[in-house]
Structure formats: structure tokens, C-alpha cells
Scaffold this motif. Structure first.
Motif, PDB file in Angstrom:
ATOM      1  N   LEU B  11      40.849  -4.827 -77.626  1.00 47.40           N
ATOM      2  CA  LEU B  11      41.136  -4.676 -79.061  1.00 47.40           C
ATOM      3  C   LEU B  11      40.264  -3.546 -79.590  1.00 47.40           C
ATOM      4  O   LEU B  11      39.046  -3.531 -79.417  1.00 47.40           O
ATOM      5  CB  LEU B  11      40.804  -5.969 -79.805  1.00 47.40           C
ATOM      6  N   VAL B  12      40.970  -2.526 -80.173  1.00 50.77           N
ATOM      7  CA  VAL B  12      40.220  -1.393 -80.724  1.00 50.77           C
ATOM      8  C   VAL B  12      40.294  -1.465 -82.244  1.00 50.77           C
ATOM      9  O   VAL B  12      41.384  -1.531 -82.805  1.00 50.77           O
ATOM     10  CB  VAL B  12      40.778  -0.038 -80.226  1.00 50.77           C
ATOM     11  N   VAL B  13      39.099  -1.524 -82.871  1.00 50.49           N
ATOM     12  CA  VAL B  13      39.065  -1.638 -84.331  1.00 50.49           C
ATOM     13  C   VAL B  13      38.447  -0.368 -84.902  1.00 50.49           C
ATOM     14  O   VAL B  13      37.282  -0.044 -84.635  1.00 50.49           O
ATOM     15  CB  VAL B  13      38.226  -2.857 -84.782  1.00 50.49           C
ATOM     16  N   ASP B  14      39.275   0.371 -85.622  1.00 53.63           N
ATOM     17  CA  ASP B  14      38.752   1.616 -86.237  1.00 53.63           C
ATOM     18  C   ASP B  14      39.645   1.962 -87.402  1.00 53.63           C
ATOM     19  O   ASP B  14      40.853   1.714 -87.366  1.00 53.63           O
ATOM     20  CB  ASP B  14      38.752   2.750 -85.192  1.00 53.63           C
ATOM     21  N   ASP B  15      39.068   2.506 -88.464  1.00 50.02           N
ATOM     22  CA  ASP B  15      39.867   2.835 -89.638  1.00 50.02           C
ATOM     23  C   ASP B  15      40.535   4.200 -89.491  1.00 50.02           C
ATOM     24  O   ASP B  15      41.332   4.606 -90.310  1.00 50.02           O
ATOM     25  CB  ASP B  15      39.008   2.787 -90.902  1.00 50.02           C
ATOM     26  N   GLU B  16      40.111   4.921 -88.469  1.00 47.29           N
ATOM     27  CA  GLU B  16      40.632   6.286 -88.281  1.00 47.29           C
ATOM     28  C   GLU B  16      41.829   6.233 -87.314  1.00 47.29           C
ATOM     29  O   GLU B  16      41.659   5.931 -86.119  1.00 47.29           O
ATOM     30  CB  GLU B  16      39.497   7.130 -87.677  1.00 47.29           C
ATOM     31  N   PRO B  17      43.029   6.499 -87.775  1.00 50.57           N
ATOM     32  CA  PRO B  17      44.214   6.374 -86.891  1.00 50.57           C
ATOM     33  C   PRO B  17      44.137   7.306 -85.685  1.00 50.57           C
ATOM     34  O   PRO B  17      44.501   6.896 -84.572  1.00 50.57           O
ATOM     35  CB  PRO B  17      45.377   6.778 -87.804  1.00 50.57           C
ATOM     36  N   ASP B  18      43.585   8.517 -85.918  1.00 52.44           N
ATOM     37  CA  ASP B  18      43.497   9.471 -84.796  1.00 52.44           C
ATOM     38  C   ASP B  18      42.634   8.912 -83.676  1.00 52.44           C
ATOM     39  O   ASP B  18      42.929   9.061 -82.491  1.00 52.44           O
ATOM     40  CB  ASP B  18      42.888  10.802 -85.271  1.00 52.44           C
ATOM     41  N   THR B  19      41.545   8.317 -84.114  1.00 56.92           N
ATOM     42  CA  THR B  19      40.622   7.764 -83.123  1.00 56.92           C
ATOM     43  C   THR B  19      41.286   6.610 -82.372  1.00 56.92           C
ATOM     44  O   THR B  19      41.171   6.503 -81.146  1.00 56.92           O
ATOM     45  CB  THR B  19      39.335   7.280 -83.830  1.00 56.92           C
ATOM     46  N   LEU B  20      41.982   5.765 -83.151  1.00 55.80           N
ATOM     47  CA  LEU B  20      42.668   4.637 -82.521  1.00 55.80           C
ATOM     48  C   LEU B  20      43.631   5.133 -81.460  1.00 55.80           C
ATOM     49  O   LEU B  20      43.653   4.636 -80.327  1.00 55.80           O
ATOM     50  CB  LEU B  20      43.436   3.832 -83.586  1.00 55.80           C
ATOM     51  N   GLU B  21      44.372   6.137 -81.822  1.00 54.63           N
ATOM     52  CA  GLU B  21      45.385   6.714 -80.926  1.00 54.63           C
ATOM     53  C   GLU B  21      44.724   7.289 -79.672  1.00 54.63           C
ATOM     54  O   GLU B  21      45.167   7.059 -78.546  1.00 54.63           O
ATOM     55  CB  GLU B  21      46.123   7.833 -81.705  1.00 54.63           C
TER      56      GLU B  21
END
Lengths: 887, 127
Positions: B11-21
């Protein structure tokens, strides 16, 4: 001698002898009578008793009983020689004979008278027969008693009497001898005493113990002797006294220093003493009979002109005369004081007695005293002037005058020692200029020249002089010379006097120097006191002002005057002080003896001034405070500056807090910006890296790689900046984990592999797995990355060697390259922040100039050490790390 | 990694969509299954819903403090390892993450592909 005693004893003995022998014979005679009477009485009694006893029995013719009675009688009385009884006829009826019937009785016829006593001599001795007649004369009793027994009794008594007489005579003799001796003793003593007195022994007393005429006689003798003795003693002592007095007089006459002569009225000397002969230097024979004026007053005409003799006036006036006369003798002049008076001798002849006293010596002493007085006066004059003044020239000049007057010399000069030239320079001259310069160089004692002959051209001149050193403690400070053109006799006293004067002036010179030094010091002190820029006053313990300096006057803005405040009380001079604690402060300083500092603000003559005050106690020898020096500094200016400084400080403080705020803002900014920067960078790097995995053309791949490389560089740059900030703000916190050095190096090398491969460089690692330390794994990884990256960066060809070993409980890691190396003089500087060995490197190799600085800080934060070495080709970076972090 | 095995869920939790991707791409390239959420609430929902092998948690999120999320996850599923993913690379944060709240690891942004894969593999036990 003892004839009296002998005679007395002999006569007394004779008397005793006669008395005793007379008594003896009388007593013997009386005794014989008594014995014979008794004998007779007994005889008659026995005969009568027997006669009466036996009368009856005779009548009865009982012869047995008669015999019994006769025997009884006979046995009872031993002196009975025989008993027999006859009848009237004379026939023996009864008889008793012990030793036979005595022959004498054979023819015995009966006496008619029975009461008759018969004495019969027998061979047994004389027997007394006593007869008694029986009753009615019928018969007779005859009892013969032997005289022997009675005679023996008498003889015995006589002998006893004789012994008694002899003993009496002996005892009496002894008694008489002692009595006689005792009686004659005083006589003998008196006799001896009288003999002694006769011989002239008067000091022994006659001792007689008895109290009779003899003792009286002895006492009289004693008294006589003692009074005689006293008389004699008196006589002797008075004679001795007279002789002694004569002797005294004679001795006095001869030994008295004054000459004494006795002259008759014709002025002829009839007696003189020894002193006179000595005085006139003549002999007795030359003097006796000469006139006194011939001998004494030689200037007077001889004998015939006695009218001119001074004694005439005495003879006329009859009162003693006294005069002084000078006479010439062979040894010079003599001054005589002559006293003459009249006197009559025992015969009533008028004579004159003259006493001549030689007063030449007195005269000399008198002159000496006058001279001494002059000397003393001179000395006194000099010491007076020394006391009076410290004026050197005045002292010297007056001294010269005094010495000159005293000695009568014509000229006097004073010289003073000059320290510079080490010689004596003339100072004062006095008197006529008669002397050539007197040469003296080293002089320590008074030098006297009494008569110096000198040839001056053709004339010979005499001169005398004295050189007097002026000394103080053996140091010659100057010289006085006196000089005369005549010869002059100086006495030893003169020399001593000069020496005394020299010493006195010497001491004065020393005192003057001392005084001048003190004066100089005082002036110097005054200069300091008055030129120092603090106000000073000195008070005594009663707060009386003793000294003030100019600055104090200035402080008062000219409203007080120095002369007016000296010797006044401090509180009177500065009335406003009464309202302060000043008096108490002074009292405290006096009590404790400790310095008191204070600062005060004073309304001072219209101005408000700030002062700092020190009250300094000055103690006397006993440690009691005697003065207080008060030093007052006007610190108004300083106060003003202080106020200004305070303002500036406040400003600075404000600025500082603003700056602090700015720092916080900067910190936050950096922290935030790094986050903000890294978030997009994450995407850039991440996607670029992913992109490289895609199938790209060579050109695309190259471009992507450039993007990747530079984005990573940007990332590092941001990290470095952040690290730099962390280090700078001293917030570098390290974690302590177990680190296997080999593992983190391997990770770093893995990371850098591409970079190295790209440059055709090999990386060799030789680190034992046992090299384990404790530290911050991430930070140390950062350091190693940095160093390995640098090594790769600065190496063109060759290899990179990473070695590690345990070295003395520390991990020693070396990273060597074969790169461009570092100039020797910059080996240390490369660890500085923003330092680049060559500024062109920035473009060539990239880098922030922070890497080594950060590395150094990280290593040092671990308690380790980092340094660089450079060889012919390449550099080696050494890292020493302790086994555990010291945080 | 064994292909036959079920892929590990991260599970990856980050508010930055680019980072999530980006994280998703990297993880999937390594054979992991990445579940992406952009806030804490969703993250907690996924925790309950899914059987997860690892959580990669950004602690700088607008709606919820990352540390708060961390604590809540640990409350619900204490066994799931959590790695902190952050651009906040200051030491104080790191210390807090590792020691105070017992984060299992710590991945700083920007991260290298290999670094991320390495750490994830280690934490999921699928080396």
C-alpha cells in the motif's frame, strides 16, 4: 709563798691531834672505871643472889639442891671462874672449879667481912672474888670472877676509840687542809694580783669569789688597776696625738705645694719648707739667714734697702697682705701669689709667715680656657648657622670667617666635591689672597703644615696652612683650606677642632643634599598631585583637610579657594555632604582600615555630576588609620558614554533577536524548500530512471541519461545544502548503529559502478568483514559516497583502491586514486567549505564545494579524523573512526 | 522472486499522484502489486479491506498527519511493516520515525529505483 697556808694547816692539825688524843685518854679512863664498877656490881649481885638462894637449902642441909644452884649460877655466867660455899667455920660445903682449884686459894683464909672484895692473882690471870654471907651467917658464898673478860672488853673498847681518834685526825686533817686552802686562796690571788700590778700588767682582774674583806681588797686592787690603766692610756694617746699632729704639720709644711717661709722682723728667713726651696731652686743653706726680698724679690736691691720690701707695709699695718709678683728663674718666668701675715711664737717674738703660691699654671689654664671658649664659640657659630639655614654658601662663608678668626690665618677657602669631574671645585674664598693654590687630591684627615719654606724668585717665604676635609660618614664632600704667610704653630687641639668642624660641616652638606632631594621629591609629588586629572584631598581622622590638589579646586568650578579649605573641616567646606553618608563612610574607613569605593551623583555647584570616589586609609606605624586620601574622579563623561552604550546595546539586542527570527525563518524556509524541491525531483529522477529501462533509440537514451544524471546532481546539491545547514546550525545528530564497514562500502561501490565503468576505472575493495564499528550508517555512507565519487571524478585512468583495517582500536579506511592529485599546500584547505582546488574544476567536475566539508564534519562528529595525502599520481583519503560514537 | 507465488501487496500512501504512479511503476517492474491511495482515510480503509504485506507511507499529507496515520495503522494491524516515505530528510524526523514510532524503514525522496526495490524486497521478505 704557801707558808701562811702551811702554817695554818699545821697548827690546826696539831690542835685537832691534841684534842683527839686528850679525849682518847679521858674516855679510856672513864671507860675502865665504868667497866670495873659494873664488874663489881655483877660480882656482888651474883654472890648475894646465890647466898639467898642456897641459904634455905644449907639450913635444910640439902646439899644436892645447893650444888644444883651453884652449877646453875656457874653455867649461866661464863665469867665466873669458880664458886664455892663454906660454912661458918670456913669449911667448903660445895664448890665448883673448872680448871682446878687455883693454888693461890690453897692458903686462903676466910675473910671475916663477907662483903669484901678480894683480888687474887692466879696463873689464869687476875681473879676478883666476891663474898656473900648466908642467912644468919651460917656460911659464905665465894664467887671468883676472872678479870680477863672485862679486860678484853676494855681493850676492845680502847682500840675502837683509838681507831676513831685516828680517823678523826685524818678526816679532820683533810677537812682542815681544804678549809685552809680555801681560806688562803683569796689571799694568794690578791698577792698575785698585786704582783701583776707591780709588774705593770693592768688589764687582768683579780678574781675572788668570796664576799669578804678579801674580795673587797681584790676589788679595790682591780679598781686601782683599771684607773691606773685608764690614766696610762690617756697619757699614751695624748702623747701619740701630739706626735701625730706634729708629724702632720711637718708633712703638711713640707708637702704643701705652696712655698712657706718664716721671716723675722729683719726680713731674715728663719724657716722654710721644701716647696719653697723647689720654687726658688735653692738649697736650705743658701736661704737661711738671707732676707726674703733677696731671695724672692730679686728685682729689689739687696739687704740694705729693706725699706722697699713689701713686708714693710705688713709690719706697719699689722694686717695680712696679699700680692702677685712675677719672678725670673732659670727656667723662665714664674708668677707667684704671696700671702703674708704676722704671728707670735711662744716666746712672744714677732715673726712673719709668708705663703707663696706658684700660679703660673693657673694662668696658663686661664689662657687655655679663654682659647677654648673661642674655639667653642667658633664651633657654636658654625653649628648655629648649620641649624639656621640650608643655604650652602651662607654656611660655608660663615664657617670660613669663624675658622679664620679663630686661627688668625689670613685666608680661607672652601671647595666642594664635584661628582661629574670627580674633583674639588672652589666655591668660596675669604680673606686676603695670600696663598698659592694649595694642592690636595685625596684627603681624608686634617692636614697641617706649620712652616713651609718656599723660594719665591729670590725671596724665601714662609707659609703655613691646614687642609680640613668636610666629611660625612667617611665620605669627603668638600674641603676647607686656611693659609697664612707666616709660620703658625698648630696644637693637637687645633687639629681636633678642625676635624670636628670638618665633620660638622660635612654632615651639614649631607643634610643639605638630603634636604634638596626631599624638596625635589616633594615638588615632584606636588607636581603629580596637581597635574593628575583626578581630584584628591587628604583629611585627618577628624576630617580636617590637610592637602588638596588643583583638580579638586577645578571640580568645584572655581568656587572654593585652596587657602580657605586647608585646615578646615571637610563638612564645613562642602556643606551638602552633611546630608549624605560621607561622615559615616569615613568613620568606617577609620575603623576598618579598608579602602571604600563609591559612585555618587552630586548636585555640585549647580551642575549634576557623577563621581567615583575612593577613600584610601593611610596607617601609622601601629596600624591605626591617621589620614584618609580621597580620590574623586569626575565620571560624568563616562556615565554619558555608558548611557549611550546602554542604548546601543539595547539596539544591538533588538537586532540580534530580529536576526534570530530571521534565522528561524531561514531554517524553516530551507526545510520547507528542500521538501518542496525534492517532491518534484523525485518524479523527475524516478521517471527518468524508468525511462532508461524502456526501448529507446541511442540518441533518446543519451538524452535521458543526461536528464537522469543532472537530476541526480540537483538532488545531491539540495541534500548538500540541507546538510550544510544542519551542520551550521549544529543540529547534526548521529544515530548509533552497528556498521559492517565492508557492507556499506560495497553498497556505495555498487551505486557508483556505472559511473566507474563509464570511465573505464576499476574499484578494488579490500576490507575485512571484522571491521565493525558503531555509528550513523546513513551519514557514513554519505561520506564514503562522497569520497568514492570524488575519486572517480578526478581519475582519468587507473584504479581506485579502498582498504580498511583495524589500527589501534580504530577503523582506518583509505581511499586511494590515481587521479590528478592535490597540490601539497592545499591538502588541508580542501576540507574548507566551498573550496575548490581549481575554480575551473567546478565546470569540469561539477560539485558544490561542500562535500568534503560535510564529510569532515560528519567524521569529526563521530570522534574520528579525516585527512588527505597526495603522491606522485593520485591522492589518498584517510579516515580514522573510533569503534563507537562519542556523542 | 517466485512468479507462481501471489505477488506481494504494497500500500502506497502519498498525496502526490506523480509519486504514487512512479512508485507503482517501479514496484510493478519488480513484480509487486501496488495499491495506491492519496490520503490517510483511504489508507486506513485499505488496511481494513486488503491483506497487505507492506505500507509505504508519506508523512507529509494535507488531510492527515503522516505520523497519525502511522499510529492508527499500527493500532489496527501491528504486524504490517511500514516504511516511511518522505522528502523530509532531516535527521530529527528520521530518528522519530525509526526509534520513537518504530517505523520499519525509512525511504527518502528522491529515491533511486534500485534503492526502493531493495528496501521493499527486504521488508516484505521476498529477496
Amino acid at each position: 709563798m704557801s707558808s701562811l697556808r702551811f702554817r695554818i694547816i699545821v697548827s690546826m692539825l696539831t690542835i685537832i691531834f691534841l684534842i683527839v688524843s686528850g679525849s682518847y685518854f679521858v674516855i679510856q679512863d672513864i671507860e675502865t672505871g665504868i667497866i670495873q664498877g659494873e664488874f663489881r656490881n655483877v660480882g656482888f649481885l651474883l654472890a648475894n643472889n646465890l647466898a639467898s638462894e642456897i641459904s634455905n637449902n644449907i639450913l635444910l642441909d640439902d646439899l644436892v639442891e645447893v650444888r644444883k644452884s651453884v652449877d646453875n649460877t656457874k653455867n649461866n655466867y661464863p665469867e665466873i671462874e669458880y664458886v664455892f660455899v663454906t660454912d661458918i667455920e670456913g669449911n667448903v660445903i660445895v664448890h665448883s672449879f673448872d680448871k682446878g682449884f687455883p693454888k693461890a686459894l690453897m692458903n686462903y683464909t676466910k675473910p671475916e667481912d663477907v662483903k669484901k672484895e678480894e683480888i687474887i692473882s692466879t696463873e689464869q690471870g687476875v681473879i676478883h672474888e666476891f663474898d656473900a654471907s648466908l642467912f644468919k651467917n651460917i656460911g659464905y658464898v665465894h664467887i671468883g670472877l676472872s678479870e680477863n673478860r672485862v679486860r678484853a672488853q676494855i681493850l676492845d673498847a680502847s682500840r675502837k676509840l683509838l681507831y676513831l681518834a685516828i680517823c678523826s685526825i685524818i678526816l679532820g686533817g683533810v677537812f682542815v687542809y681544804f678549809i685552809g686552802k680555801r681560806l688562803t686562796e683569796p689571799v694568794l690571788r690578791v698577792t698575785e694580783g698585786a704582783k701583776r700590778i707591780n709588774k705593770g700588767i693592768l688589764d687582768q682582774k683579780i678574781e675572788v669569789s668570796s664576799r669578804d674583806e678579801m674580795s673587797e681588797l681584790a676589788n679595790t686592787f682591780n679598781d686601782m688597776a683599771s684607773s691606773l690603766d685608764q690614766k696610762i692610756n690617756e697619757l699614751v694617746s695624748s702623747k701619740e696625738k701630739t706626735e701625730e699632729a706634729e708629724k702632720y704639720l711637718e708633712t703638711l709644711f713640707d708637702s704643701i705645694e705652696d712655698g712657706i717661709i718664716v721671716v723675722n722682723i729683719n726680713h731674715e728667713i728663719i724657716k722654710m719648707n721644701r716647696s719653697f726651696l723647689k720654687m726658688t731652686e735653692s738649697e736650705e743653706k743658701d736661704v737661711l739667714g738671707r732676707t726674703c726680698h733677696e731671695i724672692i724679690f730679686r728685682d729689689l736691691p739687696p739687704k740694705d734697702q729693706k725699706e722697699k720690701c713689701p713686708l714693710n707695709s705688713l709690719l706697719q699695718s699689722k694686717t695680712p697682705i696679699r700680692f702677685v709678683r712675677e719672678i725670673e728663674s732659670d727656667y723662665g718666668k714664674k708668677i707667684l701669689e704671696i700671702n703674708a701675715s704676722l704671728f707670735q711664737d711662744k716666746k712672744g717674738v714677732q715673726n712673719i709667715i709668708m705663703v707663696l703660691r706658684d700660679v703660673t699654671g693657673h694662668k696658663f689654664i686661664e689662657d687655655q680656657i679663654i682659647l677654648r671658649n673661642r674655639e667653642l664659640a667658633a664651633l657654636n657659630e658654625i653649628s648655629n648657622i648649620i641649624r639656621e639655614t640650608f643655604d650652602l654658601d651662607k654656611i660655608l662663608s660663615r664657617s670660613l670667617v669663624a675658622i679664620q678668626e679663630l686661627t688668625g690665618m689670613e685666608s680661607a677657602d672652601a671647595y666642594l666635591f664635584d661628582e661629574k669631574t670627580q674633583g674639588f671645585l672652589p666655591r668660596i674664598h675669604h680673606g686676603t689672597e695670600v696663598c698659592d693654590k694649595i694642592e690636595f687630591n685625596k684627603i681624608n684627615d686634617v692636614l697641617i703644615v706649620e712652616d713651609l719654606k718656599k723660594n719665591d724668585k729670590s725671596n724665601e717665604i714662609s707659609m703655613s696652612f691646614a687642609i680640613i676635609p668636610l666629611k660625612s660618614k667617611d665620605k669627603v664632600l668638600g674641603v676647607i683650606t686656611i693659609c697664612s704667610r707666616k709660620s703658625h704653630i698648630f696644637s693637637i687641639r687645633d687639629k681636633e677642632l678642625f676635624s670636628a668642624i670638618g665633620n660638622q660641616i660635612g654632615v651639614a652638606l649631607e643634610n643639605i643634599t638630603f634636604y634638596e632631594n626631599i624638596k625635589y621629591l616633594k615638588d615632584f609629588n606636588d607636581d603629580i598631585l596637581n597635574n593628575i586629572n583626578v581630584a584628591i584631598h587628604v583629611v585627618d581622622t577628624d576630617l580636617k583637610i590637610l592637602t588638596v590638589n588643583n583638580e579638586l579646586i577645578k571640580l568645584a568650578r572655581g568656587s572654593i579657594r585652596k587657602e580657605k579649605i586647608i585646615n578646615n573641616n571637610l563638612l564645613n567646606v562642602y556643606p551638602f555632604l552633611k546630608e549624605t553618608n560621607v561622615e559615616l563612610e569615613y568613620k568606617n574607613v577609620i575603623k576598618t582600615g579598608e579602602i571604600f569605593f563609591s559612585e555618587e551623583k552630586t548636585q555640585y555647584y549647580g551642575d549634576t555630576i557623577y563621581t567615583s570616589t575612593s577613600k584610601i586609609p593611610i596607617k601609622d606605624k601601629n596600624g591605626n588609620v591617621e589620614k584618609i586620601i580621597t580620590v574623586i574622579e569626575d565620571i560624568s563623561e563616562r556615565k554619558k558614554l555608558e548611557e549611550e552604550l546602554k542604548d546601543s546595546y539595547q539596539e544591538l539586542k533588538l537586532t540580534y533577536s530580529k536576526l534570530q527570527e530571521l534565522y528561524t525563518i531561514k531554517d524553516n524556509f530551507l526545510s520547507n524548500i528542500s521538501h518542496e524541491l525534492r517532491t518534484p525531483l523525485t518524479s523527475v529522477i524516478g521517471y527518468t530512471e524508468l525511462m532508461l529501462d524502456e526501448k529507446l533509440t541511442e540518441k533518446q537514451k543519451h538524452m535521458t541519461e543526461v536528464i537522469f544524471r543532472n537530476s541526480k546532481r540537483l538532488s545531491r546539491l539540495i541534500k548538500s545544502l540541507l546538510d550544510s545547514h544542519i551542520i551550521e546550525s549544529k543540529n547534526l545528530h548521529l544515530s548509533g548503529e552497528k556498521i559492517v564497514i565492508n557492507e556499506i562500502i560495497a553498497a556505495v561501490v555498487e551505486d557508483m559502478k556505472n559511473m566507474a565503468v563509464n570511465k573505464n576505472l576499476t574499484i578494488k575493495v579490500d576490507i575485512p568483514d571484522t571491521l565493525v564499528i558503531e555509528g550513523d550508517i546513513e551519514r557514513l555512507t554519505q561520506v564514503f559516497s562522497n569520497l568514492v565519487e570524488n575519486a572517480i571524478k578526478f581519475t582519468i585512468t587507473g584504479e581506485i583502491n579502498i582498504r580498511g583495517e583495524m589500527d589501534n582500536q580504530k577503523a582506518h579506511i583509505q581511499i586511494s586514486d590515481t587521479g590528478i592529485g592535490i597540490p601539497e599546500d592545499r591538502l588541508e584547505k580542501i576540507f574548507d567549505r566551498f573550496y575548490q582546488v581549481d575554480s575551473s574544476n567546478v565546470r569540469k567536475y561539477g560539485g558544490t564545494g561542500l562535500g568534503l566539508w560535510i564529510s569532515k564534519n560528519i567524521i569529526e562528529a563521530h570522534g574520528g579524523k579525516i585527512w588527505a595525502e597526495t603522491k606522485n599520481s593520485g591522492s589518498t583519503f584517510h579516515i580514522l573512526l573510533p569503534k563507537s560514537v562519542k556523542t | 522472486m517466485n512468479i507462481n507465488n501471489r505477488p506481494k501487496k504494497v500500500l502506497v500512501v502519498d498525496d502526490e499522484p506523480d509519486t504514487l504512479e512512479l512508485v507503482k511503476l517501479v514496484l510493478e517492474s519488480a513484480g509487486f502489486e501496488a495499491i495506491l491511495v492519496n490520503n490517510g482515510i483511504e489508507a486506513l480503509a485499505k488496511i481494513d479491506a486488503e491483506k497487505l504485506d507492506l505500507v509505504l507511507l508519506d508523512i507529509m499529507m494535507p488531510d492527515m498527519d503522516g505520523w497519525d496515520v502511522f499510529r492508527k495503522i499500527k493500532e489496527r494491524k501491528p504486524t504490517i511493516p511500514i516504511a516511511i516515505l518522505t522528502a523530509k530528510a532531516q535527521n530529527i524526523d528520521k530518528l522519530l520515525g525509526l526509534h520513537v514510532l518504530k517505523a520499519d524503514d525509512y525511504i527518502t525522496k528522491p529515491f533511486g529505483k534500485n534503492e526502493l526495490i531493495g528496501k521493499v524486497r527486504k521488508l516484505t521478505g521476498s529477496s
